[in-house]
Design a protein around this motif. Structure first.
Motif, PDB file in Angstrom:
ATOM      1  N   ASP A  26     -13.363  -9.229 -30.781  1.00 15.29           N
ATOM      2  CA  ASP A  26     -13.646  -9.562 -29.383  1.00 15.29           C
ATOM      3  C   ASP A  26     -13.245  -8.407 -28.479  1.00 15.29           C
ATOM      4  OD1 ASP A  26     -14.515 -12.062 -30.185  1.00 15.29           O
ATOM      5  OD2 ASP A  26     -12.608 -13.057 -29.724  1.00 15.29           O
ATOM      6  N   ARG A  29     -15.799  -5.596 -28.833  1.00 18.34           N
ATOM      7  CA  ARG A  29     -17.034  -5.942 -28.118  1.00 18.34           C
ATOM      8  C   ARG A  29     -16.856  -5.789 -26.614  1.00 18.34           C
ATOM      9  NH1 ARG A  29     -17.830  -9.498 -32.142  1.00 18.34           N
ATOM     10  NH2 ARG A  29     -16.661 -11.179 -31.196  1.00 18.34           N
ATOM     11  N   ASN A  30     -15.722  -6.238 -26.086  1.00 22.06           N
ATOM     12  CA  ASN A  30     -15.457  -6.119 -24.650  1.00 22.06           C
ATOM     13  C   ASN A  30     -15.357  -4.660 -24.230  1.00 22.06           C
ATOM     14  OD1 ASN A  30     -15.484  -8.886 -24.333  1.00 22.06           O
ATOM     15  ND2 ASN A  30     -13.261  -9.098 -24.484  1.00 22.06           N
ATOM     16  N   THR A  31     -14.728  -3.833 -25.063  1.00 24.12           N
ATOM     17  CA  THR A  31     -14.609  -2.408 -24.744  1.00 24.12           C
ATOM     18  C   THR A  31     -15.989  -1.758 -24.743  1.00 24.12           C
ATOM     19  OG1 THR A  31     -12.396  -2.313 -25.720  1.00 24.12           O
ATOM     20  CG2 THR A  31     -13.551  -0.220 -25.442  1.00 24.12           C
ATOM     21  N   ILE A  32     -16.820  -2.089 -25.718  1.00 21.52           N
ATOM     22  CA  ILE A  32     -18.178  -1.531 -25.773  1.00 21.52           C
ATOM     23  C   ILE A  32     -18.980  -1.959 -24.552  1.00 21.52           C
ATOM     24  CG2 ILE A  32     -20.376  -1.656 -27.029  1.00 21.52           C
ATOM     25  CD1 ILE A  32     -18.697  -1.616 -29.634  1.00 21.52           C
ATOM     26  N   LYS A  33     -18.850  -3.221 -24.144  1.00 18.78           N
ATOM     27  CA  LYS A  33     -19.542  -3.696 -22.938  1.00 18.78           C
ATOM     28  C   LYS A  33     -19.063  -2.934 -21.708  1.00 18.78           C
ATOM     29  CE  LYS A  33     -20.563  -8.398 -24.447  1.00 18.78           C
ATOM     30  NZ  LYS A  33     -20.263  -9.825 -24.265  1.00 18.78           N
ATOM     31  N   SER A  34     -17.755  -2.690 -21.607  1.00 22.62           N
ATOM     32  CA  SER A  34     -17.207  -1.929 -20.482  1.00 22.62           C
ATOM     33  C   SER A  34     -17.746  -0.506 -20.468  1.00 22.62           C
ATOM     34  CB  SER A  34     -15.678  -1.885 -20.549  1.00 22.62           C
ATOM     35  OG  SER A  34     -15.132  -3.155 -20.367  1.00 22.62           O
ATOM     36  N   ILE A  36     -20.580   0.594 -21.719  1.00 27.14           N
ATOM     37  CA  ILE A  36     -21.997   0.554 -21.337  1.00 27.14           C
ATOM     38  C   ILE A  36     -22.141   0.305 -19.837  1.00 27.14           C
ATOM     39  CG2 ILE A  36     -24.138  -0.782 -21.613  1.00 27.14           C
ATOM     40  CD1 ILE A  36     -23.252  -1.101 -24.609  1.00 27.14           C
ATOM     41  N   ASN A  37     -21.338  -0.601 -19.286  1.00 23.67           N
ATOM     42  CA  ASN A  37     -21.386  -0.881 -17.841  1.00 23.67           C
ATOM     43  C   ASN A  37     -21.014   0.351 -17.022  1.00 23.67           C
ATOM     44  OD1 ASN A  37     -22.235  -3.525 -18.115  1.00 23.67           O
ATOM     45  ND2 ASN A  37     -20.166  -4.358 -18.106  1.00 23.67           N
ATOM     46  N   GLN A  40     -23.903   2.854 -17.119  1.00 30.59           N
ATOM     47  CA  GLN A  40     -24.999   2.426 -16.249  1.00 30.59           C
ATOM     48  C   GLN A  40     -24.642   2.629 -14.775  1.00 30.59           C
ATOM     49  OE1 GLN A  40     -25.338  -1.557 -17.806  1.00 30.59           O
ATOM     50  NE2 GLN A  40     -27.069  -1.023 -19.114  1.00 30.59           N
ATOM     51  N   LYS A 150     -26.579   3.481 -27.922  1.00 29.85           N
ATOM     52  CA  LYS A 150     -25.301   2.777 -27.758  1.00 29.85           C
ATOM     53  C   LYS A 150     -24.813   2.142 -29.052  1.00 29.85           C
ATOM     54  CE  LYS A 150     -27.754  -1.027 -25.675  1.00 29.85           C
ATOM     55  NZ  LYS A 150     -28.187  -1.493 -24.381  1.00 29.85           N
TER      56      LYS A 150
END
Length: 156
Positions: A26, A29-34, A36-37, A40, A150
């Protein structure tokens, strides 16, 4: 009266699951989402800044290949160094620096080899506007390619 003990018992059963720490997967996944955000958001900042230029220059830049966390971390360090000098790029430099730190942290979490952060370079600023535009083009090109690849955030 019987409802209160049932609610109390139910809350005690559910509470431990709510209070547990996130699992490693988890967190990753949260670090990867951060990451990517932030990438962007940085591209939006670049587009806004480039729109302020009175003339659009036709400068192209090729981004290095994106192979995995080790290379991404190193490349972001190089871009971070390049963004150090112009004051007008302070937000973009902060974004790239944050990205580099998150990628480096993710790489260490995944036991990937991490190269030393590149040292800053002093560039020739004879033409500051051209240098500024070229630097923005490099960062934009790299982040566009990064977002297309990514999935490489999951490999060393």
């Amino acid at each position: 009266m019987h409802i209160l003990p049932v609610l109390l018992l139910a809350s005690l059963v559910v509470a431990p699951g709510c209070l547990s720490l996130p699992k490693k997967g988890d967190s990753t996944r949260n670090t990867i989402k951060s990451i990517i955000n932030i990438a962007q958001t940085t591209l939006v900042h670049i587009r806004i800044l480039r729109a302020e230029f009175p003339v659009t220059l036709q400068i192209e830049s090729s981004a290095p290949s994106i192979n995995g966390l080790t290379n991404i971390s190193y490349d972001l360090g190089l871009l971070d160094n390049e963004l150090q000098s112009p004051d007008s790029l302070s937000q973009i430099q902060a974004d790239v620096s944050s990205l580099e730190g998150l990628v480096r942290s993710l790489a260490l979490t995944m036991n990937c080899p991490v190269k030393a952060k590149p040292r800053g370079q002093t560039g020739d600023n004879s033409f500051p506007d051209t240098h500024l535009y070229l630097t923005l083009t490099k960062v934009q090109s790299y982040l566009d390619k990064f977002l297309l690849n990514k999935d490489k955030l999951k490999v060393c």
